[in-house]
Design a protein around this motif. Structure first.
Motif, short mmCIF file in Angstrom:
data_model
loop_
_atom_site.label_atom_id
_atom_site.label_comp_id
_atom_site.label_asym_id
_atom_site.label_seq_id
_atom_site.Cartn_x
_atom_site.Cartn_y
_atom_site.Cartn_z
N ALA A 161 0.82 -1.20 0.00
CA ALA A 161 0.00 0.00 0.00
C ALA A 161 0.86 1.26 0.00
CB ALA A 161 -0.93 -0.01 1.20
N SER A 162 1.98 1.25 0.72
CA SER A 162 2.86 2.41 0.75
C SER A 162 3.46 2.68 -0.64
CB SER A 162 3.98 2.18 1.76
OG SER A 162 4.88 3.26 1.79
N THR A 163 3.93 1.63 -1.29
CA THR A 163 4.47 1.79 -2.65
C THR A 163 3.38 2.25 -3.61
OG1 THR A 163 6.07 0.04 -2.19
CG2 THR A 163 5.68 0.60 -4.50
N PHE A 164 2.19 1.72 -3.43
CA PHE A 164 1.06 2.06 -4.29
C PHE A 164 0.69 3.54 -4.13
CE2 PHE A 164 -3.59 2.29 -4.93
CZ PHE A 164 -3.69 1.78 -6.22
N MET A 165 0.66 4.05 -2.91
CA MET A 165 0.32 5.45 -2.67
C MET A 165 1.36 6.39 -3.27
SD MET A 165 -2.55 6.21 -0.97
CE MET A 165 -2.39 7.51 0.24
N LYS A 166 2.64 6.03 -3.20
CA LYS A 166 3.69 6.86 -3.80
C LYS A 166 3.51 6.95 -5.31
CE LYS A 166 7.23 5.83 -0.29
NZ LYS A 166 8.54 5.17 -0.04
N ALA A 170 2.46 10.21 -7.52
CA ALA A 170 3.35 10.63 -8.62
C ALA A 170 2.73 10.37 -9.99
CB ALA A 170 4.69 9.90 -8.50
N ARG A 171 1.55 9.69 -10.01
CA ARG A 171 0.82 9.41 -11.25
C ARG A 171 1.67 8.54 -12.19
NH1 ARG A 171 -2.97 13.62 -11.32
NH2 ARG A 171 -3.01 13.85 -13.58
N GLU A 172 2.24 7.50 -11.63
CA GLU A 172 3.11 6.60 -12.39
C GLU A 172 2.46 5.22 -12.55
OE1 GLU A 172 6.64 6.46 -10.07
OE2 GLU A 172 7.38 8.43 -10.70
N SER A 173 2.84 4.53 -13.65
CA SER A 173 2.40 3.16 -13.92
C SER A 173 0.88 3.04 -13.94
CB SER A 173 3.00 2.19 -12.88
OG SER A 173 4.41 2.28 -12.84
#
Length: 268
Positions: A161-166, A170-173
């Motif tokens: 979830a932490s990686t997902f929120m970042k 950042a609007r990535e992937s």
């Protein structure tokens, strides 16, 4: 001034006359602050603090969907079908809200609401029966038309979830969406009519009693013959000699009559 050339007051319809004081945070629209009576920093902090609060919001009306999600740059949707799934998703994402203030987190009861997305995006959903988490990003084109991108969280745990929120902030992937995501209330299923109760089996009718056959039945019954008085009585010895000459004639009459009732002597 904003990119459109309008002032902040004009864009958000605030007071156009000075002085104007407002606060904005967490991607929310500006909120005006009344500075009258404020002379200390702690008083100003107390008045601004409600606007700085971060929390997840529940989507329970159609109007809240654009206000809290599709009109913002980034939004994380926690889709759930029951309270347990909702609580699990919130427990994972609440610790991340303070750090990622620019991402609005909302919960959506998908047992009641339908979230319409492109088929290519739906195919990337995580397998399993738990909560589904979706990142939605909005891109504003120069002409005023907005486009959207999104992605699903694959594992509902703290690290993922932490990686997902970042990445969401950042609007990535993210995958391109052909249409703006919309929600609709699921149509209510018609209630099935309960079949009428099966009729109870009728009890068997009692057998009719044999009608009384009167003297006919009693004649054929040995018990009746023994208990009832005889139709004829024995003749005394004194009467036997007197009626000796008539006995044969009386016997013939009795047999012919069939009822066993003798005729009187006066009938000759």
């Amino acid at each position: 001034q904003s990119a459109s050339g309008r002032s902040v007051a004009q864009r958000f319809k605030l007071n156009l006359k000075p002085p104007l004081a407002f606060v904005t945070a967490n991607g929310n629209t500006p909120r005006t602050i009344n500075l009258v009576g404020i002379s200390k920093i702690d008083e100003l902090e107390k008045r601004v603090k409600p606007a700085l609060k971060v929390e997840a919001h529940k989507i329970d009306t159609l109007k809240k969907w654009p206000n809290l999600c599709t009109s913002r740059k980034t939004c994380v949707v926690i889709g759930h079908k029951n309270g347990a799934q909702r609580e699990l998703g919130l427990n994972v994402f609440k610790p991340l809200l303070e750090k990622h203030r620019g991402v609005k987190v909302v919960t959506l009861d998908t047992a009641f609401w339908q979230l319409k997305l492109d088929e290519k995006v739906l195919r990337t959903r995580a397998s399993g029966k738990g909560a589904q988490v979706f990142c939605l990003a909005r891109d504003d084109a120069p002409g005023g038309n907005a486009t959207y991108r999104g992605a699903f969280l694959q594992d509902l745990d703290g690290s993922s979830a932490s990686t997902f929120m970042k990445a969401c902030e950042a609007r990535e992937s993210l995958l391109e969406l052909e249409k703006a995501p919309k929600i609709n209330a699921r149509p209510s299923k018609p209630k099935k009519a309960a079949p009428p109760p099966s009729p109870k089996p009728r009890p068997p009718s009692p057998k009719p009693k044999d009608p009384e056959r009167g003297n006919v039945d009693r004649v054929g019954s040995r018990e009746t013959l023994e208990n009832e008085e005889p139709l004829f009585e024995a003749v005394d010895d004194d009467e036997e000699e007197d009626g000796e000459g008539e006995e044969e004639e009386d016997s013939d009459i009795e047999a012919a009559d069939g009822l066993g009732k003798p005729l009187s002597a006066g009938a000759e």
